[in-house]
Design a protein around this motif. Structure first.
Motif, PDB file in Angstrom:
ATOM      1  N   ASP A 128      -6.126  -3.999 -72.542  1.00 45.54           N
ATOM      2  CA  ASP A 128      -6.850  -5.261 -72.650  1.00 45.54           C
ATOM      3  C   ASP A 128      -8.296  -5.067 -73.070  1.00 45.54           C
ATOM      4  O   ASP A 128      -8.791  -5.765 -73.956  1.00 45.54           O
ATOM      5  N   LYS A 129      -8.991  -4.115 -72.471  1.00 45.84           N
ATOM      6  CA  LYS A 129     -10.430  -4.019 -72.688  1.00 45.84           C
ATOM      7  C   LYS A 129     -10.856  -2.922 -73.640  1.00 45.84           C
ATOM      8  O   LYS A 129     -11.955  -2.971 -74.204  1.00 45.84           O
ATOM      9  N   PHE A 130     -10.019  -1.931 -73.847  1.00 49.41           N
ATOM     10  CA  PHE A 130     -10.409  -0.807 -74.696  1.00 49.41           C
ATOM     11  C   PHE A 130      -9.530  -0.684 -75.941  1.00 49.41           C
ATOM     12  O   PHE A 130     -10.016  -0.551 -77.057  1.00 49.41           O
ATOM     13  N   PHE A 131      -8.209  -0.728 -75.714  1.00 50.24           N
ATOM     14  CA  PHE A 131      -7.278  -0.438 -76.788  1.00 50.24           C
ATOM     15  C   PHE A 131      -7.256  -1.521 -77.852  1.00 50.24           C
ATOM     16  O   PHE A 131      -7.311  -1.240 -79.048  1.00 50.24           O
ATOM     17  N   ILE A 132      -7.161  -2.801 -77.430  1.00 52.83           N
ATOM     18  CA  ILE A 132      -7.114  -3.902 -78.389  1.00 52.83           C
ATOM     19  C   ILE A 132      -8.391  -3.979 -79.204  1.00 52.83           C
ATOM     20  O   ILE A 132      -8.369  -4.235 -80.414  1.00 52.83           O
ATOM     21  N   ALA A 133      -9.531  -3.723 -78.536  1.00 51.43           N
ATOM     22  CA  ALA A 133     -10.805  -3.752 -79.254  1.00 51.43           C
ATOM     23  C   ALA A 133     -10.828  -2.710 -80.370  1.00 51.43           C
ATOM     24  O   ALA A 133     -11.284  -2.986 -81.483  1.00 51.43           O
ATOM     25  N   SER A 134     -10.352  -1.510 -80.078  1.00 50.26           N
ATOM     26  CA  SER A 134     -10.349  -0.455 -81.100  1.00 50.26           C
ATOM     27  C   SER A 134      -9.341  -0.760 -82.200  1.00 50.26           C
ATOM     28  O   SER A 134      -9.596  -0.503 -83.375  1.00 50.26           O
ATOM     29  N   LEU A 135      -8.190  -1.329 -81.825  1.00 52.30           N
ATOM     30  CA  LEU A 135      -7.172  -1.660 -82.824  1.00 52.30           C
ATOM     31  C   LEU A 135      -7.665  -2.705 -83.820  1.00 52.30           C
ATOM     32  O   LEU A 135      -7.393  -2.615 -85.017  1.00 52.30           O
ATOM     33  N   ASP A 136      -8.380  -3.702 -83.334  1.00 54.52           N
ATOM     34  CA  ASP A 136      -8.910  -4.732 -84.227  1.00 54.52           C
ATOM     35  C   ASP A 136      -9.863  -4.132 -85.244  1.00 54.52           C
ATOM     36  O   ASP A 136      -9.841  -4.482 -86.426  1.00 54.52           O
ATOM     37  N   ARG A 137     -10.706  -3.212 -84.780  1.00 53.16           N
ATOM     38  CA  ARG A 137     -11.665  -2.577 -85.692  1.00 53.16           C
ATOM     39  C   ARG A 137     -10.956  -1.679 -86.700  1.00 53.16           C
ATOM     40  O   ARG A 137     -11.321  -1.633 -87.881  1.00 53.16           O
ATOM     41  N   ILE A 138      -9.946  -0.939 -86.235  1.00 48.15           N
ATOM     42  CA  ILE A 138      -9.219  -0.034 -87.129  1.00 48.15           C
ATOM     43  C   ILE A 138      -8.429  -0.824 -88.175  1.00 48.15           C
ATOM     44  O   ILE A 138      -8.414  -0.466 -89.355  1.00 48.15           O
ATOM     45  N   SER A 139      -7.742  -1.895 -87.753  1.00 41.86           N
ATOM     46  CA  SER A 139      -6.979  -2.705 -88.702  1.00 41.86           C
ATOM     47  C   SER A 139      -7.902  -3.353 -89.720  1.00 41.86           C
ATOM     48  O   SER A 139      -7.533  -3.530 -90.882  1.00 41.86           O
ATOM     49  N   SER A 140      -9.130  -3.678 -89.291  1.00 41.04           N
ATOM     50  CA  SER A 140     -10.115  -4.217 -90.231  1.00 41.04           C
ATOM     51  C   SER A 140     -10.524  -3.163 -91.253  1.00 41.04           C
ATOM     52  O   SER A 140     -10.649  -3.452 -92.448  1.00 41.04           O
ATOM     53  N   ASP A 141     -10.731  -1.919 -90.799  1.00 39.54           N
ATOM     54  CA  ASP A 141     -11.061  -0.818 -91.715  1.00 39.54           C
ATOM     55  C   ASP A 141      -9.953  -0.606 -92.746  1.00 39.54           C
ATOM     56  O   ASP A 141     -10.217  -0.318 -93.914  1.00 39.54           O
ATOM     57  N   LEU A 142      -8.700  -0.733 -92.293  1.00 40.40           N
ATOM     58  CA  LEU A 142      -7.558  -0.503 -93.175  1.00 40.40           C
ATOM     59  C   LEU A 142      -7.216  -1.730 -94.019  1.00 40.40           C
ATOM     60  O   LEU A 142      -6.311  -1.680 -94.855  1.00 40.40           O
ATOM     61  N   ARG A 143      -7.916  -2.844 -93.763  1.00 40.73           N
ATOM     62  CA  ARG A 143      -7.719  -4.104 -94.508  1.00 40.73           C
ATOM     63  C   ARG A 143      -6.270  -4.583 -94.445  1.00 40.73           C
ATOM     64  O   ARG A 143      -5.673  -4.982 -95.450  1.00 40.73           O
ATOM     65  N   LEU A 144      -5.705  -4.521 -93.239  1.00 44.88           N
ATOM     66  CA  LEU A 144      -4.329  -4.979 -93.041  1.00 44.88           C
ATOM     67  C   LEU A 144      -4.298  -6.490 -92.841  1.00 44.88           C
ATOM     68  O   LEU A 144      -5.179  -7.056 -92.208  1.00 44.88           O
ATOM     69  N   SER A 145      -3.274  -7.134 -93.390  1.00 39.02           N
ATOM     70  CA  SER A 145      -3.072  -8.553 -93.117  1.00 39.02           C
ATOM     71  C   SER A 145      -2.670  -8.695 -91.649  1.00 39.02           C
ATOM     72  O   SER A 145      -2.262  -7.727 -91.005  1.00 39.02           O
ATOM     73  N   SER A 146      -2.760  -9.913 -91.104  1.00 36.55           N
ATOM     74  CA  SER A 146      -2.500 -10.095 -89.681  1.00 36.55           C
ATOM     75  C   SER A 146      -1.064  -9.732 -89.308  1.00 36.55           C
ATOM     76  O   SER A 146      -0.815  -9.096 -88.286  1.00 36.55           O
ATOM     77  N   ASP A 147      -0.092 -10.124 -90.147  1.00 36.05           N
ATOM     78  CA  ASP A 147       1.298  -9.813 -89.818  1.00 36.05           C
ATOM     79  C   ASP A 147       1.583  -8.327 -89.970  1.00 36.05           C
ATOM     80  O   ASP A 147       2.336  -7.734 -89.194  1.00 36.05           O
ATOM     81  N   ALA A 148       0.959  -7.686 -90.975  1.00 37.16           N
ATOM     82  CA  ALA A 148       1.153  -6.245 -91.162  1.00 37.16           C
ATOM     83  C   ALA A 148       0.531  -5.461 -90.005  1.00 37.16           C
ATOM     84  O   ALA A 148       1.120  -4.502 -89.500  1.00 37.16           O
ATOM     85  N   ALA A 149      -0.646  -5.897 -89.563  1.00 35.32           N
ATOM     86  CA  ALA A 149      -1.290  -5.246 -88.421  1.00 35.32           C
ATOM     87  C   ALA A 149      -0.454  -5.415 -87.160  1.00 35.32           C
ATOM     88  O   ALA A 149      -0.279  -4.485 -86.373  1.00 35.32           O
ATOM     89  N   GLY A 150       0.095  -6.613 -86.975  1.00 30.20           N
ATOM     90  CA  GLY A 150       0.911  -6.862 -85.793  1.00 30.20           C
ATOM     91  C   GLY A 150       2.201  -6.076 -85.791  1.00 30.20           C
ATOM     92  O   GLY A 150       2.634  -5.567 -84.759  1.00 30.20           O
ATOM     93  N   ALA A 151       2.839  -5.972 -86.968  1.00 32.45           N
ATOM     94  CA  ALA A 151       4.147  -5.328 -87.054  1.00 32.45           C
ATOM     95  C   ALA A 151       4.070  -3.810 -87.103  1.00 32.45           C
ATOM     96  O   ALA A 151       5.058  -3.139 -86.827  1.00 32.45           O
ATOM     97  N   THR A 152       2.902  -3.255 -87.456  1.00 31.52           N
ATOM     98  CA  THR A 152       2.807  -1.799 -87.588  1.00 31.52           C
ATOM     99  C   THR A 152       1.798  -1.206 -86.608  1.00 31.52           C
ATOM    100  O   THR A 152       2.168  -0.680 -85.567  1.00 31.52           O
TER     101      THR A 152
END
Length: 345
Positions: A22-46
């Motif tokens: 909740d407090k650490f992992f999701i925050a890092s995932l959002d930043r990483i998916s932003s770096d990788l320029r993933l669409s929302s569904d691609a980020a969610g599914a992968t």
């Protein structure tokens, strides 16, 4: 006394898993998916699915590698988690916010999920997983990831608009979460070093998952009930808390596609990689096939397959919209499943 101590250890492990995500992992995932320029569904599914499913992967890995034929814990936690993700999380997302889903990515995930569940059911009914089964699982997941990347060209669609709510990796200074954060905060760097935050989260999730496997074995012995029952219910729910949290967070932000793709994508990862990779490693280490069957696992796998069909029919009837009716049906089905398992003890 022992059962109370083991139960407390499980609860603490689940709470720590939830807080880390909740407090650490999701925050890092959002930043990483932003770096990788993933669409929302691609980020969610992968990426989010891979990350939030780490507990199930490590539980299955430690279960099949531990001497003593404890494969039922790994398979049971995967099957039980799949039911929890599909029915309870899918239902909770629908109850949190009414959403019209973009049908193209959801159709993709459901198609691959059908194949994954069919392969799982085949192996469980047969009672024996070979190296070819494990390789097939992993190959199918690679195909799924490629499909996620290429799907927008096959069936064009756009991301849904949403209001971004900033997630931080800061520690609480007061409230009930303070004591959990106090035990975790010194392990994590600042939120700007989000790749380190991500890596440390994975290591902690692995350690907690190992503890859960050991605890589940002892609880099964003390209560004299099958390990598969503990895995299908208690472990499945506990290890799926990260999936529940991440899906509810993005659902509240209006990203229904990402929430549902995360729930289904997590299930696809759980089955294909969460079982395929541990099975392959165990077969290489021990030089034998994996025995995983039994009436509890067979019945639960059949229920999983039927639940997926029901979920797909509900989406078609409601024209890819999810709301309180769909949510109530899905949550009700999961409650029925849990009551059934308890009654059959």
């Amino acid at each position: 006394m022992q059962i109370l101590l083991y139960s407390l250890a499980m609860l603490v492990s689940f709470a720590l898993l939830a807080r880390i995500v909740d407090k650490f992992f999701i925050a890092s995932l959002d930043r990483i998916s932003s770096d990788l320029r993933l669409s929302s569904d691609a980020a969610g599914a992968t990426l989010m699915a891979v990350g939030s499913s780490a507990p199930e992967l490590f539980v299955a890995l430690f279960a099949v590698l531990r001497p003593g034929n404890h494969e039922a814990i790994g398979v049971g936690s995967i099957v039980g988690s799949a039911l929890f993700n599909l029915l309870f999380i899918g239902g909770a997302v629908a109850l949190v916010k009414k959403t019209k889903l973009t049908w193209q990515p959801i159709l993709r995930d459901i198609l691959f999920y059908f194949i994954a569940v069919a392969l799982l059911l085949w192996g469980i009914i047969d009672g024996d997983f070979s190296l070819w089964n494990a390789a097939g699982f992993l190959i199918l997941y690679v195909v799924y990831v490629v499909a996620v990347i290429k799907w927008r060209k096959i069936l064009p669609y756009k991301d849904m608009e949403y209001t971004q709510e900033e997630e931080t990796a800061e520690c609480a200074e007061e409230g009930l979460t303070f004591w959990l954060d106090k035990s975790l905060c010194f392990l994590f760097p600042s939120r700007e070093k989000y790749y380190w935050v991500f890596s440390i989260s994975i290591l902690l999730i692995a350690a907690l998952s190992w503890g859960l496997v050991e605890t589940a074995i002892h609880v099964s012995i003390l209560l004299d009930i099958p390990e598969s029952i503990i895995a299908l219910t208690v472990l499945a729910v506990g290890t799926s808390v990260p999936d529940l949290i991440s899906s509810l967070i993005v659902a509240k932000q209006g990203r229904g596609d990402m929430a549902v793709s995360n729930a289904i994508g997590s299930n696809i990862f759980d089955i294909l990689v969460g079982l395929g990779l541990p099975f392959m490693i165990a077969m290489v280490v021990y030089g034998r096939s994996i025995q995983a069957g039994g009436q509890n696992l067979v019945a639960s796998s059949v229920i999983l397959f039927v639940s997926l069909v029901t979920f797909f029919i509900l989406l078609l009837i409601n024209k890819w919209k999810v709301g309180w009716i769909t949510g109530s049906i899905l949550v009700g089905l999961y409650i029925f499943y849990v009551v059934r398992e308890i009654v059959l003890l």
